[in-house]
Motif scaffolding. Structure first.
Motif, PDB file in Angstrom:
ATOM      1  N   ALA A  31       0.805  -1.223   0.000  1.00  0.00           N
ATOM      2  CA  ALA A  31       0.000   0.000   0.000  1.00  0.00           C
ATOM      3  C   ALA A  31       0.841   1.279   0.000  1.00  0.00           C
ATOM      4  O   ALA A  31       0.288   2.378  -0.095  1.00  0.00           O
ATOM      5  N   LYS A  32       2.170   1.141   0.084  1.00  0.00           N
ATOM      6  CA  LYS A  32       3.028   2.311   0.295  1.00  0.00           C
ATOM      7  C   LYS A  32       2.900   3.355  -0.811  1.00  0.00           C
ATOM      8  O   LYS A  32       2.723   4.544  -0.540  1.00  0.00           O
ATOM      9  N   ASP A  33       2.984   2.947  -2.059  1.00  0.00           N
ATOM     10  CA  ASP A  33       2.919   3.902  -3.166  1.00  0.00           C
ATOM     11  C   ASP A  33       1.570   4.604  -3.226  1.00  0.00           C
ATOM     12  O   ASP A  33       1.488   5.820  -3.437  1.00  0.00           O
ATOM     13  N   MET A  34       0.501   3.824  -3.039  1.00  0.00           N
ATOM     14  CA  MET A  34      -0.839   4.402  -3.056  1.00  0.00           C
ATOM     15  C   MET A  34      -1.013   5.384  -1.906  1.00  0.00           C
ATOM     16  O   MET A  34      -1.617   6.458  -2.061  1.00  0.00           O
ATOM     17  N   MET A  35      -0.454   5.040  -0.747  1.00  0.00           N
ATOM     18  CA  MET A  35      -0.543   5.903   0.422  1.00  0.00           C
ATOM     19  C   MET A  35       0.190   7.228   0.170  1.00  0.00           C
ATOM     20  O   MET A  35      -0.347   8.314   0.440  1.00  0.00           O
ATOM     21  N   LYS A  36       1.385   7.134  -0.368  1.00  0.00           N
ATOM     22  CA  LYS A  36       2.186   8.326  -0.639  1.00  0.00           C
ATOM     23  C   LYS A  36       1.477   9.239  -1.633  1.00  0.00           C
ATOM     24  O   LYS A  36       1.382  10.457  -1.422  1.00  0.00           O
ATOM     25  N   GLU A  37       0.974   8.668  -2.713  1.00  0.00           N
ATOM     26  CA  GLU A  37       0.296   9.450  -3.743  1.00  0.00           C
ATOM     27  C   GLU A  37      -0.941  10.135  -3.182  1.00  0.00           C
ATOM     28  O   GLU A  37      -1.198  11.326  -3.441  1.00  0.00           O
ATOM     29  N   ALA A  38      -1.722   9.395  -2.395  1.00  0.00           N
ATOM     30  CA  ALA A  38      -2.961   9.951  -1.851  1.00  0.00           C
ATOM     31  C   ALA A  38      -2.683  11.086  -0.871  1.00  0.00           C
ATOM     32  O   ALA A  38      -3.397  12.097  -0.863  1.00  0.00           O
ATOM     33  N   LEU A  39      -1.649  10.951  -0.047  1.00  0.00           N
ATOM     34  CA  LEU A  39      -1.316  12.001   0.906  1.00  0.00           C
ATOM     35  C   LEU A  39      -0.857  13.266   0.190  1.00  0.00           C
ATOM     36  O   LEU A  39      -1.244  14.381   0.548  1.00  0.00           O
ATOM     37  N   ILE A  40      -0.022  13.106  -0.837  1.00  0.00           N
ATOM     38  CA  ILE A  40       0.463  14.262  -1.595  1.00  0.00           C
ATOM     39  C   ILE A  40      -0.695  14.997  -2.256  1.00  0.00           C
ATOM     40  O   ILE A  40      -0.758  16.227  -2.266  1.00  0.00           O
ATOM     41  N   GLN A  41      -1.633  14.221  -2.800  1.00  0.00           N
ATOM     42  CA  GLN A  41      -2.759  14.824  -3.516  1.00  0.00           C
ATOM     43  C   GLN A  41      -3.763  15.503  -2.591  1.00  0.00           C
ATOM     44  O   GLN A  41      -4.431  16.464  -2.995  1.00  0.00           O
ATOM     45  N   ASN A  42      -3.866  15.047  -1.357  1.00  0.00           N
ATOM     46  CA  ASN A  42      -4.955  15.511  -0.504  1.00  0.00           C
ATOM     47  C   ASN A  42      -4.544  16.359   0.692  1.00  0.00           C
ATOM     48  O   ASN A  42      -5.406  16.936   1.354  1.00  0.00           O
ATOM     49  N   LEU A  43      -3.246  16.435   0.963  1.00  0.00           N
ATOM     50  CA  LEU A  43      -2.804  17.261   2.085  1.00  0.00           C
ATOM     51  C   LEU A  43      -2.440  18.657   1.606  1.00  0.00           C
ATOM     52  O   LEU A  43      -1.673  18.812   0.655  1.00  0.00           O
ATOM     53  N   ASP A  44      -2.970  19.659   2.277  1.00  0.00           N
ATOM     54  CA  ASP A  44      -2.575  21.044   2.026  1.00  0.00           C
ATOM     55  C   ASP A  44      -1.392  21.345   2.959  1.00  0.00           C
ATOM     56  O   ASP A  44      -1.577  21.816   4.085  1.00  0.00           O
ATOM     57  N   ILE A  45      -0.181  21.038   2.475  1.00  0.00           N
ATOM     58  CA  ILE A  45       1.005  21.122   3.317  1.00  0.00           C
ATOM     59  C   ILE A  45       1.210  22.536   3.865  1.00  0.00           C
ATOM     60  O   ILE A  45       1.504  22.723   5.053  1.00  0.00           O
ATOM     61  N   LYS A  46       1.060  23.549   3.015  1.00  0.00           N
ATOM     62  CA  LYS A  46       1.280  24.931   3.459  1.00  0.00           C
ATOM     63  C   LYS A  46       0.324  25.311   4.584  1.00  0.00           C
ATOM     64  O   LYS A  46       0.709  25.934   5.573  1.00  0.00           O
ATOM     65  N   LYS A  47      -0.937  24.903   4.431  1.00  0.00           N
ATOM     66  CA  LYS A  47      -1.924  25.229   5.452  1.00  0.00           C
ATOM     67  C   LYS A  47      -1.637  24.493   6.754  1.00  0.00           C
ATOM     68  O   LYS A  47      -1.705  25.078   7.842  1.00  0.00           O
ATOM     69  N   LEU A  48      -1.301  23.217   6.633  1.00  0.00           N
ATOM     70  CA  LEU A  48      -1.085  22.410   7.828  1.00  0.00           C
ATOM     71  C   LEU A  48       0.141  22.873   8.613  1.00  0.00           C
ATOM     72  O   LEU A  48       0.178  22.791   9.841  1.00  0.00           O
ATOM     73  N   LEU A  49       1.165  23.339   7.893  1.00  0.00           N
ATOM     74  CA  LEU A  49       2.417  23.706   8.554  1.00  0.00           C
ATOM     75  C   LEU A  49       2.502  25.195   8.886  1.00  0.00           C
ATOM     76  O   LEU A  49       3.482  25.639   9.464  1.00  0.00           O
ATOM     77  N   SER A  50       1.493  25.974   8.499  1.00  0.00           N
ATOM     78  CA  SER A  50       1.534  27.410   8.786  1.00  0.00           C
ATOM     79  C   SER A  50       1.526  27.646  10.292  1.00  0.00           C
ATOM     80  O   SER A  50       0.688  27.142  11.020  1.00  0.00           O
TER      81      SER A  50
END
Length: 317
Positions: A31-50
């Motif tokens: 599941a690793k590749d699918m997990m990585k892809e899904a997190l990248i697509q769905n996480l708003d990194i800038k918002k979460l880390l602001s």
């Protein structure tokens, strides 16, 4: 009387969980590749880390009696980009401060119930389960008791995570699962096999019947439909992905039955020892290895796909 949930076999010896958890590793790798892809697509990194600090804290959670020593000994010596901490306790309760977690990951854990359904301990209950140690192959009342307890546990789990995970944060769940409309999983068959060996020991006078009748293993393997309903009932998470996958790297390869029995021992022997005494553990699994052809027959005659897992990716609303 509720049976205590026992930890895995600790340490790193022949029978330890560390040495007999390749199935869990394969499930993660699948599941690793699918997990990585899904997190990248769905996480708003800038918002979460602001407004947050520039370092990452990784929290590891497990039951208080489980083996944190082996876990922390396996971490790299140099960890410049993150700090690690252990948080003992049940994940069916709150573990972290409100809105403090950006990504939560639960691997091969959520199928463990917080406790056994009380009906399984009552000889006058329709859910009394004599001669068996799991709901696989059991009457409907037993299956329903397990399902009800799983639903109660999921309510607690999702409520706790909904308070801990920040808005827009995510939780990834990997666990054994079954197709919609199916009850049987290969881990359940393994437990049924173990129960048959325990009943052999009753017939040989090595155990008392009540020792088996009062021993039920606290595992449930849900379907996509069942998990979807429970997540939607909670209402705090958006389902980004919920699907059935296979944890095996090669689904055409034959099952290594001896390795499967070693894996079975790693996650059941502490529960067996607590309920029936440590003196029977070696004898039980020696007999299991001697009867490995029975286990093989049970697996392959079941007609189910072996190695099925449920992959869930949820986003905090």
């Amino acid at each position: 009387m509720a049976q205590a949930i026992s930890p895995m076999k600790g340490g790193d010896d022949t029978y330890s969980y560390v040495k007999n958890s390749s199935l869990q590793r394969d499930g993660l790798n699948a599941a690793k590749d699918m997990m990585k892809e899904a997190l990248i697509q769905n996480l708003d990194i800038k918002k979460l880390l602001s407004g947050s600090t520039t370092f990452t804290i990784v929290f590891f959670n497990d039951l208080t009696a489980n083996d944190f020593n082996t876990l922390f000994a396996s971490l790299p010596d140099e960890r410049k980009k993150y700090f690690a901490a252990g948080v003992p306790g049940s994940f069916f309760t709150r573990l972290f401060p409100c809105s403090s977690i950006h990504i939560a990951y639960s691997s091969s854990s959520l199928h463990w119930l917080s406790k056994l359904p009380v009906e399984l301990q009552d000889k006058n209950s329709p859910a009394w389960n004599p001669g068996r140690i799991h709901y696989t192959g059991a009457p409907e009342a037993v299956v329903r008791a397990y399902a009800n307890q799983f639903e109660e546990d999921m309510v607690m789990f999702l409520n706790a995570r909904s308070q801990e995970i920040v808005g827009g944060g995510m939780i990834v769940i990997l666990m054994p699962g079954v197709p919609d409309g199916v009850l049987t999983h290969d881990v359940g068959i393994a437990l049924t096999f173990l129960g048959s060996i325990l009943m052999d020991m009753v017939q040989e006078g090595l155990l008392k019947q009540d020792q088996v009748d009062l021993f039920n293993f606290p595992h449930v393997y849900p379907s996509v439909k069942q998990m979807t309903r429970l997540v939607e009932k909670n209402g705090c998470f958006e389902i980004i992905k919920m699907e059935q996958r296979n944890a095996r790297t090669n689904t055409e390869a034959p099952i290594d039955i001896e390795s499967a029995i070693m894996h079975l021992r790693a996650f059941t022997q502490e529960s067996v020892a607590n309920h029936m005494g440590t003196q029977i553990v070696d004898q039980l699994f020696t007999k299991a290895l001697q009867q490995k052809s029975r286990f093989s027959y049970m697996l392959y005659s079941s007609g189910i796909e072996i190695g099925v897992q449920l992959f869930s990716l949820l986003k905090r609303k």
